[in-house]
Design an enzyme around this catalytic site. Structure first.
Site, PDB file in Angstrom:
ATOM      1  N   ALA A  81     -18.947 -20.494  31.937  1.00 32.09           N
ATOM      2  CA  ALA A  81     -17.966 -21.588  31.990  1.00 32.09           C
ATOM      3  C   ALA A  81     -16.766 -21.088  32.780  1.00 32.09           C
ATOM      4  O   ALA A  81     -16.510 -19.875  32.842  1.00 32.09           O
ATOM      5  CB  ALA A  81     -17.562 -21.969  30.579  1.00 32.09           C
ATOM      6  N   GLY A  84     -22.106 -19.499  29.742  1.00 30.51           N
ATOM      7  CA  GLY A  84     -22.649 -20.843  29.919  1.00 30.51           C
ATOM      8  C   GLY A  84     -23.772 -20.903  30.933  1.00 30.51           C
ATOM      9  O   GLY A  84     -24.625 -21.788  30.870  1.00 30.51           O
ATOM     10  N   GLU A  90     -26.756 -19.968  29.036  1.00 28.76           N
ATOM     11  CA  GLU A  90     -27.042 -21.082  28.118  1.00 28.76           C
ATOM     12  C   GLU A  90     -27.652 -22.268  28.864  1.00 28.76           C
ATOM     13  O   GLU A  90     -28.554 -22.927  28.353  1.00 28.76           O
ATOM     14  CB  GLU A  90     -25.743 -21.489  27.403  1.00 28.76           C
ATOM     15  CG  GLU A  90     -25.270 -20.386  26.474  1.00 28.76           C
ATOM     16  CD  GLU A  90     -23.855 -20.611  25.966  1.00 28.76           C
ATOM     17  OE1 GLU A  90     -22.920 -20.644  26.784  1.00 28.76           O
ATOM     18  OE2 GLU A  90     -23.685 -20.762  24.760  1.00 28.76           O
ATOM     19  N   GLU A 102     -19.121 -13.599  26.210  1.00 35.32           N
ATOM     20  CA  GLU A 102     -17.936 -14.334  25.743  1.00 35.32           C
ATOM     21  C   GLU A 102     -17.064 -13.475  24.833  1.00 35.32           C
ATOM     22  O   GLU A 102     -15.855 -13.674  24.754  1.00 35.32           O
ATOM     23  CB  GLU A 102     -18.355 -15.603  24.987  1.00 35.32           C
ATOM     24  CG  GLU A 102     -18.949 -16.698  25.863  1.00 35.32           C
ATOM     25  CD  GLU A 102     -20.454 -16.615  26.035  1.00 35.32           C
ATOM     26  OE1 GLU A 102     -21.047 -15.531  25.790  1.00 35.32           O
ATOM     27  OE2 GLU A 102     -21.041 -17.639  26.410  1.00 35.32           O
TER      28      GLU A 102
HETATM   29  C1  LIG Z   1     -19.827 -21.567  27.890  1.00 31.39           C
HETATM   30  C2  LIG Z   1     -18.748 -20.870  27.207  1.00 31.39           C
HETATM   31  C3  LIG Z   1     -18.304 -21.496  25.971  1.00 31.39           C
HETATM   32  C4  LIG Z   1     -18.155 -19.739  27.615  1.00 31.39           C
HETATM   33  C5  LIG Z   1     -18.368 -18.993  28.842  1.00 31.39           C
HETATM   34  O1  LIG Z   1     -19.296 -19.114  29.590  1.00 31.39           O
HETATM   35  S1  LIG Z   1     -17.136 -17.883  29.102  1.00 31.39           S
HETATM   36  C6  LIG Z   1     -17.576 -17.108  30.640  1.00 31.39           C
HETATM   37  C7  LIG Z   1     -18.608 -16.046  30.459  1.00 31.39           C
HETATM   38  N1  LIG Z   1     -18.785 -15.325  31.706  1.00 31.39           N
HETATM   39  C8  LIG Z   1     -18.116 -14.226  32.003  1.00 31.39           C
HETATM   40  O2  LIG Z   1     -17.318 -13.716  31.220  1.00 31.39           O
HETATM   41  C9  LIG Z   1     -18.390 -13.618  33.367  1.00 31.39           C
HETATM   42  C10 LIG Z   1     -17.109 -13.574  34.187  1.00 31.39           C
HETATM   43  N2  LIG Z   1     -17.338 -12.975  35.492  1.00 31.39           N
HETATM   44  C11 LIG Z   1     -17.497 -11.638  35.671  1.00 31.39           C
HETATM   45  O3  LIG Z   1     -17.506 -10.859  34.765  1.00 31.39           O
HETATM   46  C12 LIG Z   1     -17.638 -11.177  37.088  1.00 31.39           C
HETATM   47  O4  LIG Z   1     -17.176 -12.181  37.939  1.00 31.39           O
HETATM   48  C13 LIG Z   1     -19.122 -10.834  37.467  1.00 31.39           C
HETATM   49  C14 LIG Z   1     -19.567  -9.577  36.702  1.00 31.39           C
HETATM   50  C15 LIG Z   1     -20.056 -11.991  37.154  1.00 31.39           C
HETATM   51  C16 LIG Z   1     -19.205 -10.555  39.004  1.00 31.39           C
HETATM   52  O5  LIG Z   1     -18.262  -9.586  39.375  1.00 31.39           O
HETATM   53  P1  LIG Z   1     -17.901  -9.405  40.914  1.00 31.39           P
HETATM   54  O6  LIG Z   1     -16.937  -8.264  40.973  1.00 31.39           O
HETATM   55  O7  LIG Z   1     -19.132  -9.310  41.724  1.00 31.39           O
HETATM   56  O8  LIG Z   1     -17.215 -10.753  41.359  1.00 31.39           O
HETATM   57  P2  LIG Z   1     -15.748 -11.275  41.002  1.00 31.39           P
HETATM   58  O9  LIG Z   1     -14.785 -10.829  42.045  1.00 31.39           O
HETATM   59  O10 LIG Z   1     -15.397 -10.956  39.590  1.00 31.39           O
HETATM   60  O11 LIG Z   1     -15.966 -12.860  41.074  1.00 31.39           O
HETATM   61  C17 LIG Z   1     -15.902 -13.572  42.324  1.00 31.39           C
HETATM   62  C18 LIG Z   1     -15.038 -14.813  42.082  1.00 31.39           C
HETATM   63  O12 LIG Z   1     -15.656 -15.598  41.098  1.00 31.39           O
HETATM   64  C19 LIG Z   1     -14.724 -15.887  40.048  1.00 31.39           C
HETATM   65  N3  LIG Z   1     -15.445 -15.997  38.763  1.00 31.39           N
HETATM   66  C20 LIG Z   1     -16.483 -15.280  38.319  1.00 31.39           C
HETATM   67  N4  LIG Z   1     -16.866 -15.695  37.121  1.00 31.39           N
HETATM   68  C21 LIG Z   1     -16.044 -16.698  36.792  1.00 31.39           C
HETATM   69  C22 LIG Z   1     -15.925 -17.547  35.654  1.00 31.39           C
HETATM   70  N5  LIG Z   1     -16.778 -17.469  34.618  1.00 31.39           N
HETATM   71  N6  LIG Z   1     -14.950 -18.469  35.657  1.00 31.39           N
HETATM   72  C23 LIG Z   1     -14.097 -18.613  36.692  1.00 31.39           C
HETATM   73  N7  LIG Z   1     -14.171 -17.854  37.807  1.00 31.39           N
HETATM   74  C24 LIG Z   1     -15.122 -16.912  37.847  1.00 31.39           C
HETATM   75  C25 LIG Z   1     -13.812 -14.671  40.038  1.00 31.39           C
HETATM   76  O13 LIG Z   1     -12.618 -14.952  39.390  1.00 31.39           O
HETATM   77  C26 LIG Z   1     -13.664 -14.443  41.529  1.00 31.39           C
HETATM   78  O14 LIG Z   1     -12.756 -15.396  42.038  1.00 31.39           O
HETATM   79  P3  LIG Z   1     -11.392 -14.920  42.778  1.00 31.39           P
HETATM   80  O15 LIG Z   1     -11.898 -14.163  43.972  1.00 31.39           O
HETATM   81  O16 LIG Z   1     -10.714 -16.204  43.110  1.00 31.39           O
HETATM   82  O17 LIG Z   1     -10.673 -14.073  41.804  1.00 31.39           O
END
Ligand SMILES: CC(C)=CC(=O)SCCNC(=O)CCNC(=O)[C@H](O)C(C)(C)COP(=O)(O)OP(=O)(O)OC[C@H]1O[C@@H](n2cnc3c(N)ncnc32)[C@H](O)[C@@H]1OP(=O)(O)O
Length: 258
Positions: free
Chosen positions: A65, A109, A112, A132
């Protein structure tokens, strides 16, 4: 119809829905999820579609998400909007088969969403996780329930409590995914599986979905009774007559969903 965060193509009875937020690893924001609900409803209602594939990019199916969108929300915001309830129901309500074709990250998500599909074909680079806990929350679109049913309590607890990722090989060993294929073959294999499904009676594929999904929601005794009644009921269809006649006449069946 044009979407902001999805690309939808319909070809050979298969609707391919591609999540398309490349700058955010396909993070699931409300626009994407409501467009996905609309696209699924449209595909379900479209007689030229017999199977649906949901996919992402090579790097990410969906990284969860959208954390930016959620971070400032209050309990009242989440509760009053029943956050993501309508969108996740739309996936479950889709009666046509849905294949998740997963490459790269399927986290939170994203994992999921993949699990809410009917089965998952993964590329060798797929990584599944429910991280999460690192954000101070729990899964919110069925992760604690579905992952536990797929991989068992111990592995599900491990994934949810440590937030670690599972690679494609472990996901296949654990029963989370049905098969693992090379990245370059992911969509070809998903399309082949979808084409196989598209050849079947649409009536029968819906019956299969109902029966298999029932196994998660009822006792073994009730589930077997449900299956038996569905099996009996299909003898009232033209497709049962056609399927069995085609076998006996050594020809391909021509199903008409009747
Ligand atoms: C459904 C419910 C209730 C909850 C959820 O799903 S909570 C979210 C769960 N997911 C996470 O916690 C994963 C979050 N992301 C990461 O840990 C990393 O992005 C990665 C391991 C998947 C990839 O790392 P990498 O270094 O290859 O890439 P990043 O520079 O971190 O990401 C690129 C770009 O994407 C944005 N990003 C990634 N995931 C999310 C996200 N879940 N929500 C919003 N944005 C996301 C990240 O911020 C980056 O954007 P910027 O370059 O603008 O900072």
């Amino acid at each position: 119809m044009a979407y902001e965060t999805l690309i939808v193509e319909i070809e050979d009875y298969v609707a391919l829905i591609r999540l398309n937020r490349p700058d955010a690893l396909n993070a699931l924001n409300s626009t994407l999820l409501s467009e996905l609900s609309e696209a699924l409803k449209a595909a379900d209602a479209d007689n030229s579609v017999r199977c649906i594939i949901i996919t992402g990019s090579e790097k990410a199916f969906a990284a969860g998400a959208d954390i930016k969108e959620m971070s400032e929300k209050s309990f009242v915001d989440m509760f009053m909007s029943d956050f993501f309830a309508a969108e996740s129901d739309a996936i479950v309500r889709t009666r046509k088969p849905i294949i998740a074709a997963v490459s790269g990250y399927a986290l939170g998500g994203g994992c999921e969403l993949a699990m809410a599909c009917d089965f998952i074909i993964a590329s060798e680079t797929a990584k599944f996780g429910q991280p999460e806990i690192n954000l101070g929350v729990v899964a919110g679109i069925g992760g604690t329930q579905r992952l536990t049913r797929f991989v068992g309590k111990s592995k599900s607890m491990d994934m949810h409590l440590t937030g670690r990722f599972m690679d494609a090989a472990e996901a296949e060993r654990s029963g989370l995914v049905s098969r693992v294929v090379p990245v370059k073959d992911l969509l070809t294999e998903a399309r082949k599986a979808a084409a196989k499904i598209a050849e079947k009676s649409g009536l029968t594929t819906m019956a299969v979905k109902e029966a298999v999904n029932r196994s998660y929601e009822t006792t073994l005794r009730e589930g077997i009774l449900f299956e038996r009644r569905l099996f009996h009921a299909l003898f009232a269809t033209e497709d049962q007559k056609e399927g069995m006649a085609a076998f006996l006449e050594k020809r391909q069946p021509q199903f008409r969903d009747r």
